[in-house]
Scaffold this motif. Structure first.
Motif, short mmCIF file in Angstrom:
data_model
loop_
_atom_site.label_atom_id
_atom_site.label_comp_id
_atom_site.label_asym_id
_atom_site.label_seq_id
_atom_site.Cartn_x
_atom_site.Cartn_y
_atom_site.Cartn_z
N LEU A 221 -8.53 10.52 -8.36
CA LEU A 221 -8.70 11.82 -9.01
C LEU A 221 -9.31 11.63 -10.40
O LEU A 221 -10.27 12.31 -10.77
N LEU A 222 -8.78 10.69 -11.17
CA LEU A 222 -9.28 10.45 -12.53
C LEU A 222 -10.70 9.90 -12.52
O LEU A 222 -11.49 10.22 -13.40
N ARG A 223 -11.04 9.08 -11.54
CA ARG A 223 -12.40 8.55 -11.45
C ARG A 223 -13.43 9.65 -11.24
O ARG A 223 -14.59 9.51 -11.60
N GLY A 224 -13.01 10.74 -10.64
CA GLY A 224 -13.92 11.87 -10.43
C GLY A 224 -14.38 12.49 -11.74
O GLY A 224 -15.43 13.11 -11.81
N PHE A 225 -13.60 12.32 -12.82
CA PHE A 225 -13.95 12.87 -14.12
C PHE A 225 -14.79 11.92 -14.97
O PHE A 225 -15.34 12.31 -15.97
N LYS A 226 -14.90 10.66 -14.56
CA LYS A 226 -15.61 9.64 -15.33
C LYS A 226 -17.12 9.81 -15.12
O LYS A 226 -17.59 9.94 -13.99
N PHE B 91 0.82 -1.21 0.00
CA PHE B 91 0.00 0.00 0.00
C PHE B 91 0.86 1.26 0.00
O PHE B 91 0.54 2.24 -0.67
N LYS B 92 1.94 1.25 0.75
CA LYS B 92 2.84 2.41 0.74
C LYS B 92 3.38 2.65 -0.65
O LYS B 92 3.49 3.79 -1.09
N ALA B 93 3.72 1.57 -1.36
CA ALA B 93 4.31 1.70 -2.69
C ALA B 93 3.30 2.21 -3.72
O ALA B 93 3.68 2.93 -4.64
N VAL B 94 2.03 1.84 -3.59
CA VAL B 94 1.04 2.21 -4.61
C VAL B 94 0.17 3.40 -4.20
O VAL B 94 -0.74 3.77 -4.94
N LYS B 95 0.44 3.99 -3.06
CA LYS B 95 -0.38 5.11 -2.58
C LYS B 95 -0.49 6.24 -3.63
O LYS B 95 -1.60 6.73 -3.88
N PRO B 96 0.61 6.66 -4.27
CA PRO B 96 0.47 7.72 -5.28
C PRO B 96 -0.43 7.30 -6.46
O PRO B 96 -1.23 8.10 -6.94
N GLN B 97 -0.32 6.04 -6.89
CA GLN B 97 -1.16 5.57 -7.99
C GLN B 97 -2.63 5.56 -7.59
O GLN B 97 -3.51 5.88 -8.39
#
Length: 180
Positions: free
Chosen positions: A154-159, A142-148
């Protein structure tokens, strides 16, 4: 039923006879708090409770997730497998035909100095250590993928909403207006 679940109205089923069955409350005293039983588990346990005197064979209750399955954190799969295994041992349910039997009985037959209680206690300790190691690995993942994850959110907010989500929202709005 989970608080965000909505039962489809009878009209959605057309002429097919339909009776909603929600066993969540029935098993709330024997299911871990904060989780709800999966529908298959609830029905299997409900049938086992009735002691129908006929074999009830489960299909597809391995407790192993398929790679394509969505991860739902509303059920306690481990608890369900423990309860189902108890039901199998007492012949209240029949395990899936393709389920590999647990070899503990054979081990205990070969080593009479080991009791079932010894085996259970040692197995629980081993599983606890493995679970602890898995928790540490998941935390690092989870620490490694937190930025992704943040970027994906953020991108899902535009869908735009899916047709299913819009229909669900309409149903919730209609139910809200009927209650008020």
């Amino acid at each position: 039923m989970a608080e965000n679940e909505v039962i489809n109205p009878r009209e959605d089923f057309g002429s097919v006879p339909m009776v909603p069955l929600d066993l969540t409350e029935r098993f709330s005293a024997i299911y871990p708090r904060g989780r709800i039983p999966s529908s298959g588990f609830a029905i299997a346990l409900w049938l086992a409770e009735m002691r129908l005197g006929k074999p009830i064979r489960l299909v597809g209750f391995s407790g192993v997730r398929e790679g394509t399955a969505r991860v739902l954190d509303v059920h306690d799969w481990t608890w369900e497998q423990v309860v189902l295994d108890l039901c199998y041992r007492k012949d209240l349910l029949s395990p899936p035909a393709d389920q590999t039997p647990w070899p503990a009985e054979g081990l205990l037959d070969r080593f009479p100095e080991f009791s079932a209680a010894d085996f259970d206690a040692v197995a629980a300790g081993v599983l606890a250590r493995r679970l602890g190691a898995t928790d540490r690995a998941v935390d690092q993942l989870f620490k490694a993928v937190k930025p992704q994850i943040r970027l994906l959110e953020l991108l899902r907010g535009f869908k735009p909403q899916s047709r299913k989500s819009r229909a669900r929202q309409k149903l919730l709005d209609r139910l809200g207006r009927n209650e008020g």
